[in-house]
Design a protein around this motif. Structure first.
Motif, PDB file in Angstrom:
ATOM      1  N   VAL A  26     -57.409  31.518   5.042  1.00 46.98           N
ATOM      2  CA  VAL A  26     -57.820  32.755   5.487  1.00 46.98           C
ATOM      3  C   VAL A  26     -59.004  32.805   6.359  1.00 46.98           C
ATOM      4  O   VAL A  26     -58.966  33.416   7.437  1.00 46.98           O
ATOM      5  N   LEU A  27     -59.849  31.787   6.104  1.00 42.37           N
ATOM      6  CA  LEU A  27     -61.158  31.740   7.108  1.00 42.37           C
ATOM      7  C   LEU A  27     -60.586  31.177   8.464  1.00 42.37           C
ATOM      8  O   LEU A  27     -61.281  31.623   9.467  1.00 42.37           O
ATOM      9  N   SER A  28     -59.881  30.148   8.463  1.00 38.93           N
ATOM     10  CA  SER A  28     -59.270  29.584   9.725  1.00 38.93           C
ATOM     11  C   SER A  28     -58.657  30.788  10.507  1.00 38.93           C
ATOM     12  O   SER A  28     -58.691  30.750  11.620  1.00 38.93           O
ATOM     13  N   LEU A  29     -57.874  31.432   9.481  1.00 39.36           N
ATOM     14  CA  LEU A  29     -56.916  32.337  10.356  1.00 39.36           C
ATOM     15  C   LEU A  29     -58.099  33.480  11.155  1.00 39.36           C
ATOM     16  O   LEU A  29     -57.589  33.868  12.090  1.00 39.36           O
ATOM     17  N   ILE A  30     -58.986  33.850  10.282  1.00 41.11           N
ATOM     18  CA  ILE A  30     -59.968  35.089  10.861  1.00 41.11           C
ATOM     19  C   ILE A  30     -60.623  34.422  12.006  1.00 41.11           C
ATOM     20  O   ILE A  30     -60.810  35.235  13.189  1.00 41.11           O
ATOM     21  N   LEU A  31     -61.061  33.038  12.020  1.00 40.10           N
ATOM     22  CA  LEU A  31     -62.277  32.840  12.922  1.00 40.10           C
ATOM     23  C   LEU A  31     -61.101  32.347  14.254  1.00 40.10           C
ATOM     24  O   LEU A  31     -61.656  32.524  15.320  1.00 40.10           O
ATOM     25  N   CYS A  32     -59.860  31.915  14.006  1.00 43.46           N
ATOM     26  CA  CYS A  32     -58.871  31.693  15.005  1.00 43.46           C
ATOM     27  C   CYS A  32     -58.719  33.175  15.902  1.00 43.46           C
ATOM     28  O   CYS A  32     -58.716  32.933  17.038  1.00 43.46           O
ATOM     29  N   ILE A  33     -58.386  34.137  15.111  1.00 42.57           N
ATOM     30  CA  ILE A  33     -58.372  35.297  15.858  1.00 42.57           C
ATOM     31  C   ILE A  33     -59.411  35.952  16.529  1.00 42.57           C
ATOM     32  O   ILE A  33     -59.428  36.594  17.618  1.00 42.57           O
ATOM     33  N   ILE A  34     -60.514  35.868  16.052  1.00 47.85           N
ATOM     34  CA  ILE A  34     -61.958  36.456  16.827  1.00 47.85           C
ATOM     35  C   ILE A  34     -62.348  35.660  17.822  1.00 47.85           C
ATOM     36  O   ILE A  34     -63.144  35.891  18.605  1.00 47.85           O
ATOM     37  N   SER A  35     -61.800  34.387  17.964  1.00 49.90           N
ATOM     38  CA  SER A  35     -62.382  33.541  18.933  1.00 49.90           C
ATOM     39  C   SER A  35     -61.827  33.903  20.361  1.00 49.90           C
ATOM     40  O   SER A  35     -60.861  34.374  20.489  1.00 49.90           O
ATOM     41  N   ARG A  36     -62.572  33.512  21.305  1.00 51.38           N
ATOM     42  CA  ARG A  36     -62.033  33.639  22.781  1.00 51.38           C
ATOM     43  C   ARG A  36     -61.840  32.574  23.136  1.00 51.38           C
ATOM     44  O   ARG A  36     -61.471  32.348  24.503  1.00 51.38           O
ATOM     45  N   SER A  37     -61.817  31.284  22.750  1.00 54.31           N
ATOM     46  CA  SER A  37     -61.537  30.065  23.052  1.00 54.31           C
ATOM     47  C   SER A  37     -60.395  29.624  22.959  1.00 54.31           C
ATOM     48  O   SER A  37     -59.815  29.761  21.622  1.00 54.31           O
ATOM     49  N   VAL A  38     -59.746  29.020  23.838  1.00 50.78           N
ATOM     50  CA  VAL A  38     -58.246  28.484  23.679  1.00 50.78           C
ATOM     51  C   VAL A  38     -58.501  27.140  22.651  1.00 50.78           C
ATOM     52  O   VAL A  38     -57.753  26.435  21.774  1.00 50.78           O
ATOM     53  N   MET A  39     -59.591  26.551  23.128  1.00 49.09           N
ATOM     54  CA  MET A  39     -60.207  25.231  22.228  1.00 49.09           C
ATOM     55  C   MET A  39     -60.130  25.145  20.713  1.00 49.09           C
ATOM     56  O   MET A  39     -59.493  24.652  19.955  1.00 49.09           O
ATOM     57  N   THR A  40     -60.562  26.543  20.221  1.00 51.56           N
ATOM     58  CA  THR A  40     -60.744  26.882  18.863  1.00 51.56           C
ATOM     59  C   THR A  40     -59.233  26.859  18.431  1.00 51.56           C
ATOM     60  O   THR A  40     -58.921  26.460  17.225  1.00 51.56           O
ATOM     61  N   ALA A  41     -58.144  27.591  18.953  1.00 56.16           N
ATOM     62  CA  ALA A  41     -57.038  27.587  18.559  1.00 56.16           C
ATOM     63  C   ALA A  41     -56.274  26.489  18.644  1.00 56.16           C
ATOM     64  O   ALA A  41     -55.474  26.069  17.669  1.00 56.16           O
ATOM     65  N   LEU A 248     -66.821  28.131  13.107  1.00 57.33           N
ATOM     66  CA  LEU A 248     -67.682  29.122  13.520  1.00 57.33           C
ATOM     67  C   LEU A 248     -68.610  29.155  14.809  1.00 57.33           C
ATOM     68  O   LEU A 248     -68.903  29.828  15.555  1.00 57.33           O
ATOM     69  N   GLY A 249     -69.048  27.700  14.785  1.00 55.10           N
ATOM     70  CA  GLY A 249     -69.859  27.178  15.873  1.00 55.10           C
ATOM     71  C   GLY A 249     -69.223  27.488  17.184  1.00 55.10           C
ATOM     72  O   GLY A 249     -69.709  28.030  18.123  1.00 55.10           O
ATOM     73  N   MET A 250     -67.750  27.033  17.368  1.00 51.69           N
ATOM     74  CA  MET A 250     -67.178  27.200  18.481  1.00 51.69           C
ATOM     75  C   MET A 250     -66.699  28.778  18.816  1.00 51.69           C
ATOM     76  O   MET A 250     -66.853  29.012  19.936  1.00 51.69           O
ATOM     77  N   VAL A 251     -66.731  29.628  17.821  1.00 55.65           N
ATOM     78  CA  VAL A 251     -66.500  30.911  17.864  1.00 55.65           C
ATOM     79  C   VAL A 251     -67.760  31.641  18.554  1.00 55.65           C
ATOM     80  O   VAL A 251     -67.499  32.379  19.525  1.00 55.65           O
ATOM     81  N   ILE A 252     -68.773  31.156  17.990  1.00 57.39           N
ATOM     82  CA  ILE A 252     -70.238  31.814  18.535  1.00 57.39           C
ATOM     83  C   ILE A 252     -70.189  31.166  20.077  1.00 57.39           C
ATOM     84  O   ILE A 252     -70.538  31.990  20.822  1.00 57.39           O
ATOM     85  N   TRP A 253     -70.194  30.113  20.290  1.00 49.20           N
ATOM     86  CA  TRP A 253     -70.105  29.491  21.768  1.00 49.20           C
ATOM     87  C   TRP A 253     -69.009  30.360  22.466  1.00 49.20           C
ATOM     88  O   TRP A 253     -69.489  30.446  23.685  1.00 49.20           O
ATOM     89  N   MET A 256     -70.782  33.685  23.658  1.00 51.03           N
ATOM     90  CA  MET A 256     -71.748  33.480  24.336  1.00 51.03           C
ATOM     91  C   MET A 256     -71.559  32.987  25.734  1.00 51.03           C
ATOM     92  O   MET A 256     -72.517  33.104  26.530  1.00 51.03           O
ATOM     93  N   ARG A 257     -70.439  32.365  25.908  1.00 46.37           N
ATOM     94  CA  ARG A 257     -70.327  32.132  27.279  1.00 46.37           C
ATOM     95  C   ARG A 257     -70.280  33.324  28.384  1.00 46.37           C
ATOM     96  O   ARG A 257     -69.573  34.429  28.022  1.00 46.37           O
TER      97      ARG A 257
END
Length: 257
Positions: A26-41, A248-253, A256-257
């Motif tokens: 669940v946490l991985s799913l949420i962080l993947c969805i809210i991230s703007r980075s392809v690297m996170t996915a 989470l760090g990748m999502v915040i990064w 912030m870009r």
């Protein structure tokens, strides 16, 4: 038995604590969805594939076939986002159709690929949970989270009725094949219509019989299912916490870009 359900019981991660797997997915799913980075996915995708195939022991060929099912829908939705019908050609590609162009922009292509990657990574999160955790364990985790009992009961009954539908459809199809009901395209269409109508009637009848059997066994609105509780491992908890903090760090990064 459903293929996913069968693979789940064969998984090497079957007896890992269900709460750990549920929180991780669940946490991985949420962080993947809210991230703007392809690297996170990409990280989420490859980690889930590694855990499901290498650690869980699911055959890679079977896993790829399962991924092809959502891939078809994702491909269609991505094409709808990327391709436009316009009188003005855009910068990515353009195919002339008389006075119109079948075209797309570089930004739309990038956005479509990003959304497709995020959706595909999110699918692997759900596959990890469904291919390593049986339904009764998932419902047990939901009970711990105080999900309303009505929702849990509906999930259990729907899960059970899926098997009833598949069993009834299989019996009808076998009967039709034994009578050459699928010998050509025309008869296959007619046989499919007959199977659909018979499946509805028989499923309603069997569901009524199933409910009567439950009532005869003092069903009071709650299905009590025995589940084997596995202890949570400190090592697994630390790995999950570290991994989710990394995501989470990748999502915040990415924000912030």
């Amino acid at each position: 038995m459903i293929v996913i359900d069968k693979l789940c019981y064969q998984s090497k991660l079957r007896y890992v604590n269900a709460s750990e797997k549920f929180v991780y997915a669940v946490l991985s799913l949420i962080l993947c969805i809210i991230s703007r980075s392809v690297m996170t996915a990409a990280v989420v995708f490859f980690v889930n594939v590694y855990l499901t195939v290498a650690k869980g022991g699911i055959p890679f060929a079977r896993y790829v076939k399962l991924l092809l099912i959502p891939a078809a829908f994702l491909l269609v939705s991505t094409i709808a986002l990327v391709v436009n019908l316009s009188r003005t050609p855009l910068d990515a590609f353009a195919f002339s159709l008389g006075d119109w162009y079948l075209t797309g922009s570089i930004s739309s292509v990038q956005e479509g690929l990003r959304l497709c990657g995020k959706a595909f990574a999110a699918v692997t999160c759900l596959y990890f949970l469904s291919l390593t955790t049986v339904m009764t364990d998932i419902l047990g985790v939901l009970r711990k989270l105080h999900v309303p009992g009505l929702i849990i009961e509906l999930m259990m009954l729907i899960y059970r009725f899926i098997f009833l539908l598949m069993e009834t459809a299989s019996a009808i199809t076998t009967s039709q094949n034994s009578r050459l009901g699928n010998r050509d395209y025309r008869t296959r269409i007619r046989a499919f219509g007959g199977m659909a109508s018979a499946l509805l009637v028989r499923s309603l009848k069997r569901s009524g019989m199933m409910y009567d059997a439950m009532e005869a066994r003092c069903y009071d609105g709650e299905l009590k299912v025995l589940s084997e509780e596995q202890p949570a491992g400190k090592k697994e908890i630390l790995w999950i916490a570290g991994y989710e903090l990394l995501l989470l760090g990748m999502v915040i990064w990415s924000w912030m870009r």
